[in-house]
Design a protein around this motif. Structure first.
Motif, PDB file in Angstrom:
ATOM      1  N   ILE A   1       0.778  -1.221  -0.169  1.00 18.25           N
ATOM      2  CA  ILE A   1      -0.101  -0.080   0.012  1.00 18.25           C
ATOM      3  C   ILE A   1       0.943   1.017   0.055  1.00 18.25           C
ATOM      4  O   ILE A   1       0.454   2.156  -0.796  1.00 18.25           O
ATOM      5  N   THR A   2       1.905   1.211   0.746  1.00 16.50           N
ATOM      6  CA  THR A   2       2.760   2.304   0.861  1.00 16.50           C
ATOM      7  C   THR A   2       3.380   2.603  -0.460  1.00 16.50           C
ATOM      8  O   THR A   2       3.367   3.699  -0.855  1.00 16.50           O
ATOM      9  N   ASN A   3       3.758   1.431  -1.174  1.00 19.06           N
ATOM     10  CA  ASN A   3       4.624   1.752  -2.404  1.00 19.06           C
ATOM     11  C   ASN A   3       3.574   2.426  -3.324  1.00 19.06           C
ATOM     12  O   ASN A   3       3.993   3.318  -4.211  1.00 19.06           O
ATOM     13  N   LEU A   4       2.266   1.675  -3.348  1.00 22.96           N
ATOM     14  CA  LEU A   4       1.577   2.434  -4.487  1.00 22.96           C
ATOM     15  C   LEU A   4       0.878   3.728  -3.905  1.00 22.96           C
ATOM     16  O   LEU A   4       0.861   4.846  -5.065  1.00 22.96           O
ATOM     17  N   GLU A   5       0.944   4.066  -2.743  1.00 24.70           N
ATOM     18  CA  GLU A   5       0.723   5.601  -2.614  1.00 24.70           C
ATOM     19  C   GLU A   5       1.655   6.242  -2.984  1.00 24.70           C
ATOM     20  O   GLU A   5       1.605   7.426  -3.596  1.00 24.70           O
ATOM     21  N   GLU A   6       3.113   6.086  -2.579  1.00 29.43           N
ATOM     22  CA  GLU A   6       4.277   6.858  -2.978  1.00 29.43           C
ATOM     23  C   GLU A   6       4.194   7.000  -4.728  1.00 29.43           C
ATOM     24  O   GLU A   6       4.510   7.885  -5.234  1.00 29.43           O
ATOM     25  N   LYS A   7       3.707   5.786  -5.239  1.00 23.30           N
ATOM     26  CA  LYS A   7       3.833   5.913  -6.741  1.00 23.30           C
ATOM     27  C   LYS A   7       2.615   6.689  -7.149  1.00 23.30           C
ATOM     28  O   LYS A   7       2.832   7.369  -8.290  1.00 23.30           O
ATOM     29  N   VAL A   8       1.675   6.581  -6.387  1.00 30.29           N
ATOM     30  CA  VAL A   8       0.416   7.641  -6.905  1.00 30.29           C
ATOM     31  C   VAL A   8       0.763   9.067  -6.614  1.00 30.29           C
ATOM     32  O   VAL A   8       0.569   9.949  -7.652  1.00 30.29           O
ATOM     33  N   THR A   9       1.493   9.199  -5.517  1.00 30.65           N
ATOM     34  CA  THR A   9       1.944  10.703  -5.323  1.00 30.65           C
ATOM     35  C   THR A   9       2.863  11.052  -6.358  1.00 30.65           C
ATOM     36  O   THR A   9       2.982  12.135  -6.780  1.00 30.65           O
ATOM     37  N   ALA A  10       3.616  10.366  -6.679  1.00 34.10           N
ATOM     38  CA  ALA A  10       4.808  10.597  -7.609  1.00 34.10           C
ATOM     39  C   ALA A  10       4.056  10.944  -9.110  1.00 34.10           C
ATOM     40  O   ALA A  10       4.594  11.827  -9.827  1.00 34.10           O
ATOM     41  N   LEU A  11       3.150  10.105  -9.394  1.00 35.94           N
ATOM     42  CA  LEU A  11       2.505  10.314 -10.832  1.00 35.94           C
ATOM     43  C   LEU A  11       1.777  11.683 -10.722  1.00 35.94           C
ATOM     44  O   LEU A  11       1.889  12.360 -11.703  1.00 35.94           O
ATOM     45  N   LYS A  12       1.111  11.887  -9.462  1.00 35.76           N
ATOM     46  CA  LYS A  12       0.283  13.118  -9.328  1.00 35.76           C
ATOM     47  C   LYS A  12       1.128  14.431  -9.753  1.00 35.76           C
ATOM     48  O   LYS A  12       0.883  15.260 -10.408  1.00 35.76           O
ATOM     49  N   SER A  13       2.383  14.389  -9.235  1.00 40.22           N
ATOM     50  CA  SER A  13       3.513  15.310  -9.159  1.00 40.22           C
ATOM     51  C   SER A  13       4.046  15.612 -10.689  1.00 40.22           C
ATOM     52  O   SER A  13       4.129  16.557 -11.310  1.00 40.22           O
ATOM     53  N   LEU A  14       3.966  14.339 -11.132  1.00 41.20           N
ATOM     54  CA  LEU A  14       4.505  14.440 -12.843  1.00 41.20           C
ATOM     55  C   LEU A  14       3.429  14.811 -13.690  1.00 41.20           C
ATOM     56  O   LEU A  14       3.615  15.610 -14.511  1.00 41.20           O
ATOM     57  N   LEU A  15       2.033  14.282 -13.362  1.00 42.83           N
ATOM     58  CA  LEU A  15       0.932  14.934 -14.176  1.00 42.83           C
ATOM     59  C   LEU A  15       0.986  16.490 -13.856  1.00 42.83           C
ATOM     60  O   LEU A  15       0.567  17.318 -14.944  1.00 42.83           O
ATOM     61  N   LYS A  16       1.008  17.041 -12.665  1.00 38.36           N
ATOM     62  CA  LYS A  16       0.682  18.351 -12.378  1.00 38.36           C
ATOM     63  C   LYS A  16       1.919  19.346 -13.087  1.00 38.36           C
ATOM     64  O   LYS A  16       1.759  19.971 -13.765  1.00 38.36           O
ATOM     65  N   GLU A  17       3.149  18.549 -13.057  1.00 36.98           N
ATOM     66  CA  GLU A  17       4.072  19.202 -13.785  1.00 36.98           C
ATOM     67  C   GLU A  17       3.689  19.211 -15.277  1.00 36.98           C
ATOM     68  O   GLU A  17       4.133  20.364 -16.089  1.00 36.98           O
ATOM     69  N   ARG A  18       3.386  18.138 -16.061  1.00 35.59           N
ATOM     70  CA  ARG A  18       3.339  18.179 -17.426  1.00 35.59           C
ATOM     71  C   ARG A  18       2.128  18.867 -17.612  1.00 35.59           C
ATOM     72  O   ARG A  18       1.713  19.765 -18.687  1.00 35.59           O
ATOM     73  N   VAL A  19       0.941  19.147 -16.880  1.00 32.16           N
ATOM     74  CA  VAL A  19      -0.163  19.819 -17.189  1.00 32.16           C
ATOM     75  C   VAL A  19       0.187  21.398 -17.062  1.00 32.16           C
ATOM     76  O   VAL A  19      -0.042  22.039 -17.775  1.00 32.16           O
ATOM     77  N   GLY A  20       1.069  21.687 -16.149  1.00 32.03           N
ATOM     78  CA  GLY A  20       1.370  23.048 -15.858  1.00 32.03           C
ATOM     79  C   GLY A  20       2.324  23.404 -17.397  1.00 32.03           C
ATOM     80  O   GLY A  20       2.496  24.559 -17.869  1.00 32.03           O
ATOM     81  N   GLN A  21       3.096  22.226 -17.717  1.00 31.45           N
ATOM     82  CA  GLN A  21       3.543  22.602 -19.070  1.00 31.45           C
ATOM     83  C   GLN A  21       2.450  22.986 -20.232  1.00 31.45           C
ATOM     84  O   GLN A  21       2.922  23.908 -21.069  1.00 31.45           O
ATOM     85  N   VAL A  22       1.561  22.380 -20.119  1.00 30.17           N
ATOM     86  CA  VAL A  22       0.422  22.486 -21.139  1.00 30.17           C
ATOM     87  C   VAL A  22      -0.231  23.674 -21.028  1.00 30.17           C
ATOM     88  O   VAL A  22      -0.591  24.768 -21.885  1.00 30.17           O
ATOM     89  N   ALA A  23      -1.029  23.768 -19.820  1.00 31.73           N
ATOM     90  CA  ALA A  23      -2.092  24.843 -19.424  1.00 31.73           C
ATOM     91  C   ALA A  23      -1.117  25.908 -18.571  1.00 31.73           C
ATOM     92  O   ALA A  23      -1.987  27.113 -18.490  1.00 31.73           O
ATOM     93  N   GLY A  24      -0.286  25.927 -18.225  1.00 33.61           N
ATOM     94  CA  GLY A  24       0.487  27.029 -17.576  1.00 33.61           C
ATOM     95  C   GLY A  24       0.002  27.350 -16.287  1.00 33.61           C
ATOM     96  O   GLY A  24       0.069  26.020 -15.350  1.00 33.61           O
ATOM     97  N   THR A  25      -0.518  28.356 -15.887  1.00 32.00           N
ATOM     98  CA  THR A  25      -0.906  28.862 -14.526  1.00 32.00           C
ATOM     99  C   THR A  25      -2.441  28.283 -14.324  1.00 32.00           C
ATOM    100  O   THR A  25      -3.019  28.739 -13.284  1.00 32.00           O
TER     101      THR A  25
END
Length: 734
Positions: free
Chosen positions: A294-318
């Motif tokens: 569970i812990t590994n999956l949670e960390e993986k979800v957090t990492a993916l969200k962070s990466l998603l946010k970063e890539r969304v920011g690259q497309v959507a900006g602020t």
């Protein structure tokens, strides 16, 4: 009644003028004779003269029409509208320059050998324009026929030469002005052209009229385009609102969501995140929260969200993007695409409308500025055109004047030169004689009437009646000179009166005294006159003459008459009758002599009492009681006593005696008594209350009287008429 009186009135006036001429015929004839004499002397003193004539035709300089010049050069004009230029040229021909050139050319001299003066030649030269033509006639009269012709011809030639020079000088003067004015006009044209060019460059004007037309068309087209764009914008806005309502997203988020849903990096991470979250949810059902999986999956979800946010920011900006909007359906994605295109179309239309509006405003401002620019351009063009016209006119005039300056055609043409006259034109002597007679007659009439106006004497019977206003009892015609010369009697300054029948013929004077006798007889028929005083206004009116002849007439009629010389100042009765005057009336009054010794009979029924010694105070003697007693005694011894008294002017003798007698008989002589003396006598008699029987007008020139009915060939009939009229008058008074 009126029509009959008018001719009589006019006839009386004409007769009055004729009377003046009759009275003043001597100065009139004298002046007339003098004038005729001078006219004859002047006429016969004139020398024969010769008249030379020549003629000119005044015309406009027609050479201008032959050389292509305007007719203003050399044109003859009058000063006023109604004047004739011919009259001006007549004055020019007779001007001083023409006369002076003639004198110098012919070397004319006067009688003293000096050059002939201009006024002398101008006076002898006659220049006149023939009415209704353009011809000027020149003539000269002189004693030398050849010289007369030369003078006329030289005047013609001098006038033509001076006229040519005047035209050339006029052209030269105009040229001198144009030489200065042409460069100035050219410089003005250059400045006007420069100003117009600078104006067009500054305001970017090519053809202002076409630009104005194009601006109006462009503004109209832009208005149409703006209207169409506004309509399209309204359509796009409506569709955009509808799409937004269906997609429930605004256009920006829809675009971002569409971009994110199509971004491979974002979608890949999103799929991994979704798979990890699904696996986490599954594992949570199997394991505890602290389980490493569970812990590994949670960390993986957090990492993916962070990466998603970063890539969304690259497309959507602020922009804030939810995770649910990262995956859009095909329908919604299609709606978002439509919203995006509609939004872009709206923005494009808005920008297009803005651009069209700015263009329209610019064209409107330019169009509003065009009238001012057009006005300024027209002003500059007018100045340029005026400058060009002036420059062209001056340039043309200069060329014309260059041609006119070389012309030698005058404004006149010789019709005929003067020929040498072969026949003398003598002066018309009869005209001068007749003219002298006419002037003499005119001056004589003026002098005659002037003398008559200056003369204040009573001139006619009519004037005497009008001034004194007494009854005319007798009119005595003038007499000839007495045979006795008054100068032969010492101390006598007047002619001795003449006695009818003795010194002069009975006719016509005797008839006049007969009429006077009849009038006196019927004047007081109820009480016959016993004594009368005969006097006058002034001396030399013939009172003594009337006294003596009236006494003779009365004596011849059978009445016993006593003639008393009561003029103890200037007695004359003793000279008339040739009697001694040592003793007389004055001696009787003072008692030195008796009446019987001094009374002398001169003819049957007529006795004369002379004045006697002249006393120092005649009035006192006449106003004495002794004189009154004498007069009473005279009435007993005589049928009529006639007193010859001094004139009334400043002397009271007659007035004193009249109070003792039956009345005064006033003698008036036309031409001797003046109006002032007559009026004074009339006023004196009226104020003193004297009884005036009437007046006797003595010394009348029958030729000067219009109503000469006393002395014509029918005298007897007239006398009877006068007696009848006296009887009628007496009957009316009774």
């Amino acid at each position: 009644m009126t029509m009959e009186s008018l001719p009589n009135f006019e006839e009386v006036n004409i007769q009055k003028y004729l009377e003046v001429i009759q009275r003043r015929w001597l100065p009139l004839v004298g002046i007339f004779s003098i004038a005729v004499t001078f006219g004859c002397l002047y006429a016969f003193s004139l020398k024969p003269s010769y008249k030379a004539e020549g003629s000119l035709m005044i015309k406009t300089n027609r050479s201008s029409s032959l050389t292509g010049l305007p007719q203003d050069i050399g044109r003859l004009e009058a000063l006023n509208v109604n004047d004739n230029p011919l009259e001006t040229q007549v004055r020019v021909i007779g001007s001083n320059p023409v006369i002076e050139k003639t004198i110098n050319s012919l070397k004319l001299k006067d009688s003293q050998g000096k050059p002939l003066s201009i006024p002398v030649l101008a006076e002898q030269l006659k220049i006149e324009g023939i009415k209704g033509t353009d011809v000027v006639q020149l003539s000269y009269k002189g004693g030398d026929p050849e010289l007369a012709a030369k003078i006329v011809n030289e005047v013609i030639d001098s006038y033509i030469d001076l006229n040519i020079k005047a035209n050339q000088n006029e052209a030269l003067t105009a040229k001198q002005v144009l030489v200065t004015e042409v460069p100035k006009a050219e410089e003005i044209v250059r400045r006007a052209e420069s100003k117009l060019r600078l104006f067009k460059e500054t305001n970017k004007i090519v053809v202002l009229e076409q630009e104005a037309t194009a601006a109006v068309d462009t503004i109209s087209k832009l208005g149409n385009q703006i209207s169409q764009a506004l309509a399209q914008l309204d359509d796009v806005k409506g569709r955009l609102e509808q799409l937004r309502s269906e997609a429930q997203v605004d256009s920006q988020q829809g675009v971002i969501a569409s971009d994110l849903s199509q971004a491979p990096g974002v979608q890949k991470v999103l799929i991994q995140l979704q798979e990890t979250e699904s696996q986490l949810a599954l594992e949570r059902t199997r394991f505890e929260p602290e389980h490493p999986t569970i812990t590994n999956l949670e960390e993986k979800v957090t990492a993916l969200k962070s990466l998603l946010k970063e890539r969304v920011g690259q497309v959507a900006g602020t922009a804030q993007i939810t995770e649910g909007s990262l995956q859009v359906g095909q329908l919604r994605q299609s709606l978002i695409a439509d919203i995006t295109r509609a939004q872009a179309q709206r923005v494009g239309l808005e920008r297009q409308i803005g651009t069209l509006l700015r263009q329209q405003d610019a064209y409107i401002k330019r169009a509003n500025n065009l009238p001012r620019l057009e006005q300024s351009q027209r002003e500059l063009e007018r100045k340029l055109q005026a400058a060009q016209t002036t420059y062209e006119t001056l340039l043309k005039k200069r060329q014309e004047i260059d041609v006119a300056q070389n012309q030698k055609i005058p404004n006149a043409r010789v019709i005929s030169y003067a020929l040498i006259p072969d026949k003398a034109e003598g002066p018309r002597k009869i005209l001068f004689i007749v003219g002298g007679g006419g002037i003499g007659l005119f001056l004589g009439i003026i002098v005659a009437f002037g003398l008559d106006l200056i003369d204040r004497s009573v001139k006619t019977v009519k004037e005497a009646k009008e001034v004194l206003r007494y009854s005319v009892l007798g009119v005595i015609p003038t007499q000839g000179r007495n045979a006795k010369d008054p100068s032969s009697i010492a101390g006598l300054d007047r002619a001795i009166p003449k006695i009818i029948g003795r010194d002069i013929p009975y006719f016509p004077v005797g008839n006049a005294y007969q009429i006077l006798q009849v009038n006196l007889k019927f004047l007081c028929s109820d009480k016959p006159l016993k004594s009368i005083v005969i006097t006058s206004s002034v001396a030399k009116e013939g009172k003594s003459d009337v006294s003596a002849n009236l006494a003779v007439t009365m004596a011849q009629a059978g009445r016993r008459v006593l003639l008393v010389d009561a003029d103890m100042r200037h007695p004359i009765q003793h000279h008339i009758w040739g009697l001694p005057n040592a003793m007389g009336l004055s001696n009787v009054i003072i008692g030195q002599a008796s009446l019987d010794t001094v009374v002398q009979e001169v003819m049957p029924n007529l006795e004369v009492l002379t004045s006697g010694v002249l006393p120092p105070n005649p009035v006192a003697m006449l106003d004495s009681q002794r004189m009154a007693t004498l007069i009473s005694s005279f009435g007993r011894d005589y049928d009529l006593v006639i007193f010859d008294t001094p004139p009334l002017s400043g002397i009271a003798d007659a007035a004193v005696l009249s109070t003792l007698t039956d009345g005064i008989l006033l003698v008036v002589r036309p031409g001797v008594v003046d109006l002032n003396s007559a009026n004074a006598a009339k006023e004196f008699l009226t104020q003193s209350g004297q009884k005036v029987l009437g007046i006797v007008i003595n010394g009348v020139n029958t030729k000067n009287e219009p109503n000469n009915y006393f002395y014509d060939n029918k005298k007897r009939q007239i006398e009877q008429d006068l007696v009848s009229s006296s009887l009628t008058k007496f009957s009316k008074e009774r």
